[in-house]
Design a protein around this motif. Structure first.
Motif, short mmCIF file in Angstrom:
data_model
loop_
_atom_site.label_atom_id
_atom_site.label_comp_id
_atom_site.label_asym_id
_atom_site.label_seq_id
_atom_site.Cartn_x
_atom_site.Cartn_y
_atom_site.Cartn_z
N LYS A 17 0.88 -1.19 -0.06
CA LYS A 17 0.20 0.04 0.15
C LYS A 17 1.04 1.28 0.03
O LYS A 17 0.75 2.22 -0.70
CB LYS A 17 -0.84 0.11 1.21
N SER A 18 1.82 1.19 0.73
CA SER A 18 2.77 2.24 0.96
C SER A 18 3.53 2.78 -0.41
O SER A 18 3.94 3.76 -0.99
CB SER A 18 3.74 2.25 2.16
N MET A 19 3.93 1.40 -0.82
CA MET A 19 4.78 1.57 -2.20
C MET A 19 3.85 2.24 -3.13
O MET A 19 4.33 3.36 -4.04
CB MET A 19 5.01 0.11 -2.67
N THR A 20 2.59 1.86 -3.57
CA THR A 20 1.85 2.54 -4.59
C THR A 20 1.68 3.93 -4.21
O THR A 20 1.65 4.75 -5.12
CB THR A 20 0.48 1.98 -4.52
N TYR A 27 4.73 0.23 -8.98
CA TYR A 27 3.31 0.47 -8.70
C TYR A 27 2.50 -0.81 -9.08
O TYR A 27 1.59 -1.09 -8.70
CB TYR A 27 2.89 1.50 -9.49
N ILE A 28 2.82 -1.48 -10.41
CA ILE A 28 2.06 -2.76 -10.94
C ILE A 28 2.04 -3.60 -9.81
O ILE A 28 1.31 -4.22 -9.63
CB ILE A 28 2.67 -3.04 -12.32
N LEU A 29 3.33 -3.89 -9.38
CA LEU A 29 3.38 -4.93 -8.35
C LEU A 29 2.63 -4.75 -7.27
O LEU A 29 1.94 -5.66 -6.69
CB LEU A 29 5.04 -5.03 -7.88
N GLY A 30 2.84 -3.46 -6.48
CA GLY A 30 2.02 -3.34 -5.53
C GLY A 30 0.43 -3.29 -5.60
O GLY A 30 -0.34 -4.01 -4.89
N ASN A 31 0.12 -3.12 -6.97
CA ASN A 31 -1.21 -3.39 -7.03
C ASN A 31 -1.66 -4.71 -7.48
O ASN A 31 -2.76 -4.89 -7.12
CB ASN A 31 -1.96 -2.18 -8.38
N ILE A 32 -0.92 -5.65 -7.91
CA ILE A 32 -1.44 -7.01 -8.25
C ILE A 32 -1.47 -7.44 -6.75
O ILE A 32 -2.25 -8.22 -6.59
CB ILE A 32 -0.05 -7.47 -8.86
N VAL A 33 -0.17 -7.28 -5.72
CA VAL A 33 -0.47 -7.89 -4.58
C VAL A 33 -1.65 -7.35 -3.82
O VAL A 33 -2.41 -8.14 -3.00
CB VAL A 33 0.61 -7.76 -3.92
N LEU A 34 -2.06 -6.08 -4.00
CA LEU A 34 -3.40 -5.70 -3.26
C LEU A 34 -4.48 -6.15 -3.62
O LEU A 34 -5.22 -6.31 -2.93
CB LEU A 34 -3.24 -3.98 -3.32
#
Length: 88
Positions: A53-56, A81-88
């Protein structure tokens, strides 16, 4: 320094990265860093802690605030950003 961190973060153990970031943040020179440089350091901490979440959020702040960012940095941030959103 920031490009070096982009390379080192995936390859160093979390405790080593945290040690380095803690040393930087406690140094007298830390206060001389500008807002964007401090954001990059926060991003590296979030990446190593897998705080998606913080990453994005930090990526979006960096992209909004730095309009003169080199394309390689934009590519790196978009991957984060893409990685962070995939995991979220």
């Amino acid at each position: 320094m920031f490009n070096l961190f982009s390379i080192l973060i995936p390859n160093l153990p979390e405790q080593d990265v945290m040690f380095i970031l803690d040393k930087i943040e406690k140094s007298k020179n830390y206060q001389e860093l500008n807002f964007l440089e401090k954001l990059w350091l926060k991003l590296y901490r979030a990446i190593k802690q897998r705080d998606y979440k913080s990453m994005t959020v930090i990526v979006m702040q960096l992209l909004e605030k730095d309009k003169a960012m080199p394309p390689i940095d934009i590519e790196y941030l978009m991957a984060v950003y893409i990685l962070g959103n995939i995991v979220l």
